[in-house]
Design a protein around this motif. Structure first.
Motif, PDB file in Angstrom:
ATOM      1  N   MET A   1       0.861  -1.055  -0.054  1.00 26.55           N
ATOM      2  CA  MET A   1       0.087  -0.079   0.041  1.00 26.55           C
ATOM      3  C   MET A   1       0.996   1.375  -0.060  1.00 26.55           C
ATOM      4  O   MET A   1       1.929   1.402   0.665  1.00 26.55           O
ATOM      5  CB  MET A   1      -0.889  -0.202   1.300  1.00 26.55           C
ATOM      6  N   GLY A   2       0.415   2.334  -0.620  1.00 25.73           N
ATOM      7  CA  GLY A   2       1.252   3.558  -0.945  1.00 25.73           C
ATOM      8  C   GLY A   2       0.531   4.739  -0.551  1.00 25.73           C
ATOM      9  O   GLY A   2      -0.862   4.649  -0.703  1.00 25.73           O
ATOM     10  N   GLY A   3       1.062   5.935  -0.568  1.00 23.62           N
ATOM     11  CA  GLY A   3       0.453   7.135  -0.611  1.00 23.62           C
ATOM     12  C   GLY A   3       1.248   8.328  -0.663  1.00 23.62           C
ATOM     13  O   GLY A   3       2.543   8.322  -0.610  1.00 23.62           O
ATOM     14  N   PHE A   4       0.699   9.451  -0.911  1.00 27.53           N
ATOM     15  CA  PHE A   4       1.464  10.708  -0.913  1.00 27.53           C
ATOM     16  C   PHE A   4       1.831  11.174   0.350  1.00 27.53           C
ATOM     17  O   PHE A   4       1.081  10.966   1.283  1.00 27.53           O
ATOM     18  CB  PHE A   4       0.766  11.679  -1.788  1.00 27.53           C
ATOM     19  N   VAL A   5       3.073  11.513   0.565  1.00 30.73           N
ATOM     20  CA  VAL A   5       3.503  12.161   1.662  1.00 30.73           C
ATOM     21  C   VAL A   5       4.067  13.924   1.473  1.00 30.73           C
ATOM     22  O   VAL A   5       4.497  14.166   0.491  1.00 30.73           O
ATOM     23  CB  VAL A   5       4.640  11.447   2.000  1.00 30.73           C
ATOM     24  N   LEU A   6       3.611  14.682   2.186  1.00 34.94           N
ATOM     25  CA  LEU A   6       3.940  16.035   2.276  1.00 34.94           C
ATOM     26  C   LEU A   6       4.469  16.275   3.530  1.00 34.94           C
ATOM     27  O   LEU A   6       3.975  16.056   4.594  1.00 34.94           O
ATOM     28  CB  LEU A   6       2.841  16.817   1.969  1.00 34.94           C
ATOM     29  N   GLY A   7       5.886  17.414   3.630  1.00 39.60           N
ATOM     30  CA  GLY A   7       6.354  17.631   4.799  1.00 39.60           C
ATOM     31  C   GLY A   7       7.263  18.721   4.604  1.00 39.60           C
ATOM     32  O   GLY A   7       7.314  19.272   3.480  1.00 39.60           O
ATOM     33  N   VAL A   8       7.539  19.148   5.725  1.00 36.29           N
ATOM     34  CA  VAL A   8       8.877  20.429   5.761  1.00 36.29           C
ATOM     35  C   VAL A   8       9.945  19.851   6.653  1.00 36.29           C
ATOM     36  O   VAL A   8       9.874  19.085   7.621  1.00 36.29           O
ATOM     37  CB  VAL A   8       8.106  21.840   6.229  1.00 36.29           C
ATOM     38  N   GLU A   9      11.178  20.597   6.144  1.00 39.16           N
ATOM     39  CA  GLU A   9      12.339  20.046   6.805  1.00 39.16           C
ATOM     40  C   GLU A   9      13.295  21.135   6.871  1.00 39.16           C
ATOM     41  O   GLU A   9      13.288  22.153   5.743  1.00 39.16           O
ATOM     42  CB  GLU A   9      13.111  19.118   5.927  1.00 39.16           C
ATOM     43  N   GLY A  10      13.958  21.698   7.929  1.00 38.88           N
ATOM     44  CA  GLY A  10      14.692  22.582   8.301  1.00 38.88           C
ATOM     45  C   GLY A  10      16.257  22.001   8.542  1.00 38.88           C
ATOM     46  O   GLY A  10      16.170  20.837   9.198  1.00 38.88           O
ATOM     47  N   SER A  11      17.188  22.807   8.061  1.00 44.25           N
ATOM     48  CA  SER A  11      18.382  22.286   8.678  1.00 44.25           C
ATOM     49  C   SER A  11      19.522  23.054   8.690  1.00 44.25           C
ATOM     50  O   SER A  11      19.521  24.434   8.062  1.00 44.25           O
ATOM     51  CB  SER A  11      18.937  21.209   7.272  1.00 44.25           C
ATOM     52  N   PHE A  12      20.536  23.150   9.336  1.00 46.30           N
ATOM     53  CA  PHE A  12      21.596  24.096   9.421  1.00 46.30           C
ATOM     54  C   PHE A  12      23.002  23.138   9.406  1.00 46.30           C
ATOM     55  O   PHE A  12      23.226  22.354  10.062  1.00 46.30           O
ATOM     56  CB  PHE A  12      21.717  24.810  10.701  1.00 46.30           C
ATOM     57  N   HIS A  13      23.812  23.745   8.413  1.00 48.84           N
ATOM     58  CA  HIS A  13      25.106  22.911   8.140  1.00 48.84           C
ATOM     59  C   HIS A  13      26.279  23.876   8.187  1.00 48.84           C
ATOM     60  O   HIS A  13      26.289  25.058   7.858  1.00 48.84           O
ATOM     61  CB  HIS A  13      25.045  22.215   6.707  1.00 48.84           C
ATOM     62  N   LEU A  14      27.310  23.241   8.961  1.00 46.08           N
ATOM     63  CA  LEU A  14      28.725  23.988   8.935  1.00 46.08           C
ATOM     64  C   LEU A  14      29.290  23.304   7.761  1.00 46.08           C
ATOM     65  O   LEU A  14      29.071  22.116   7.569  1.00 46.08           O
ATOM     66  CB  LEU A  14      29.613  23.684  10.163  1.00 46.08           C
ATOM     67  N   ALA A  15      29.968  24.205   7.004  1.00 47.50           N
ATOM     68  CA  ALA A  15      30.687  23.599   5.661  1.00 47.50           C
ATOM     69  C   ALA A  15      31.809  24.253   5.433  1.00 47.50           C
ATOM     70  O   ALA A  15      32.242  25.167   6.080  1.00 47.50           O
ATOM     71  CB  ALA A  15      29.596  23.986   4.589  1.00 47.50           C
ATOM     72  N   ASN A  16      32.494  23.587   4.459  1.00 42.75           N
ATOM     73  CA  ASN A  16      33.674  24.254   3.772  1.00 42.75           C
ATOM     74  C   ASN A  16      33.771  23.915   2.182  1.00 42.75           C
ATOM     75  O   ASN A  16      34.766  23.416   1.835  1.00 42.75           O
ATOM     76  CB  ASN A  16      34.854  23.769   4.462  1.00 42.75           C
ATOM     77  N   ILE A  17      32.667  24.486   1.679  1.00 44.09           N
ATOM     78  CA  ILE A  17      32.615  24.252   0.194  1.00 44.09           C
ATOM     79  C   ILE A  17      33.423  25.486  -0.515  1.00 44.09           C
ATOM     80  O   ILE A  17      33.213  26.477  -0.435  1.00 44.09           O
ATOM     81  CB  ILE A  17      31.307  24.151  -0.206  1.00 44.09           C
ATOM     82  N   THR A  18      34.659  24.752  -1.120  1.00 41.62           N
ATOM     83  CA  THR A  18      35.474  25.894  -1.660  1.00 41.62           C
ATOM     84  C   THR A  18      35.566  25.912  -3.139  1.00 41.62           C
ATOM     85  O   THR A  18      35.697  24.905  -3.867  1.00 41.62           O
ATOM     86  CB  THR A  18      36.962  25.740  -1.137  1.00 41.62           C
ATOM     87  N   GLY A  19      35.731  27.213  -3.829  1.00 36.58           N
ATOM     88  CA  GLY A  19      36.042  27.155  -5.356  1.00 36.58           C
ATOM     89  C   GLY A  19      37.145  28.246  -5.279  1.00 36.58           C
ATOM     90  O   GLY A  19      37.148  29.227  -4.632  1.00 36.58           O
ATOM     91  N   THR A  20      38.247  27.875  -6.150  1.00 37.83           N
ATOM     92  CA  THR A  20      39.057  28.822  -6.636  1.00 37.83           C
ATOM     93  C   THR A  20      39.168  29.269  -8.107  1.00 37.83           C
ATOM     94  O   THR A  20      39.164  28.299  -8.913  1.00 37.83           O
ATOM     95  CB  THR A  20      40.466  28.301  -6.131  1.00 37.83           C
ATOM     96  N   ALA A  21      39.575  30.381  -8.440  1.00 36.59           N
ATOM     97  CA  ALA A  21      39.726  30.840  -9.756  1.00 36.59           C
ATOM     98  C   ALA A  21      41.064  31.779  -9.897  1.00 36.59           C
ATOM     99  O   ALA A  21      41.389  32.552  -8.868  1.00 36.59           O
ATOM    100  CB  ALA A  21      38.676  31.729 -10.251  1.00 36.59           C
ATOM    101  N   THR A  22      41.766  31.724 -10.943  1.00 37.57           N
ATOM    102  CA  THR A  22      42.881  32.568 -11.402  1.00 37.57           C
ATOM    103  C   THR A  22      42.458  33.823 -12.469  1.00 37.57           C
ATOM    104  O   THR A  22      41.885  33.178 -13.148  1.00 37.57           O
ATOM    105  CB  THR A  22      44.044  31.822 -11.671  1.00 37.57           C
ATOM    106  N   SER A  23      42.639  34.906 -12.313  1.00 34.77           N
ATOM    107  CA  SER A  23      42.482  35.879 -13.100  1.00 34.77           C
ATOM    108  C   SER A  23      43.126  35.648 -14.376  1.00 34.77           C
ATOM    109  O   SER A  23      44.272  35.083 -14.397  1.00 34.77           O
ATOM    110  CB  SER A  23      42.660  37.169 -12.537  1.00 34.77           C
ATOM    111  N   VAL A  24      42.473  36.010 -15.370  1.00 39.54           N
ATOM    112  CA  VAL A  24      42.930  35.965 -16.880  1.00 39.54           C
ATOM    113  C   VAL A  24      43.412  37.240 -17.408  1.00 39.54           C
ATOM    114  O   VAL A  24      43.884  37.376 -18.388  1.00 39.54           O
ATOM    115  CB  VAL A  24      42.049  35.120 -17.786  1.00 39.54           C
ATOM    116  N   HIS A  25      43.468  38.232 -16.565  1.00 33.93           N
ATOM    117  CA  HIS A  25      43.953  39.705 -16.981  1.00 33.93           C
ATOM    118  C   HIS A  25      45.394  39.916 -16.456  1.00 33.93           C
ATOM    119  O   HIS A  25      45.650  39.204 -15.479  1.00 33.93           O
ATOM    120  CB  HIS A  25      42.934  40.650 -16.260  1.00 33.93           C
TER     121      HIS A  25
END
Length: 153
Positions: free
Chosen positions: A1-25
């Motif tokens: 048996m199945g059915g639709f499910v609706l809910g809400v979720e909140g979260s808080f994360h400490l992160a270290n998502i890093t991106g680096t770029a070098t200038s072309v000028h």
């Protein structure tokens, strides 16, 4: 048996998502680094449950603290620049969960997060010039989680 499910979720994360770029000028020595340090979300989940499986899509608000820094290593105005700003944005994703027992759920989730462009203003050293850069952030993430339920399923 199945059915639709609706809910809400909140979260808080400490992160270290890093991106680096070098200038072309110029001599291509300027290095810009962007780091997402914290991420907060408030999303809705809409899914379909079949037996002890849940398949769902999720989407809603995402906000994050983004640090940006820049280093000029060559030239007359050598030095660093750094600034931090809070970015608002959104998150969308898909997931699957399975009830492992009466009180444990194992889940796998994919999310795409897009933090809108925001102005980062800081003083470049040693020139003491106030510089503003418009910086945005977008990234993909995959997570596995184990949920322990109190009170059973």
């Amino acid at each position: 048996m199945g059915g639709f499910v609706l809910g809400v979720e909140g979260s808080f994360h400490l992160a270290n998502i890093t991106g680096t770029a070098t200038s072309v000028h110029g001599v291509a020595d300027d290095v810009m680094t962007t780091q997402v340090k914290t991420l907060a979300t408030a999303v809705a989940r809409l899914g379909f449950a079949v037996d002890n499986w849940l398949f769902y899509a999720r989407g809603g608000y995402a906000g994050g603290k983004v640090n940006a820094s820049w280093v000029d290593a060559v030239g007359g105005l050598q030095g660093p620049w750094a600034a931090t700003a809070w970015h608002h944005g959104w998150q969308a994703g898909l997931g699957i969960e399975v009830g492992m027992s009466h009180n444990m759920v194992l889940g796998l989730e994919y999310n795409y997060t897009r933090l809108q462009t925001a102005a980062h203003t800081g003083i470049e050293n040693p020139s003491a010039v106030d510089l503003t850069y418009n910086i945005g952030a977008a990234f993909h993430s995959v997570g596995v989680r184990l949920t322990v339920l109190f009170g059973g399923m």
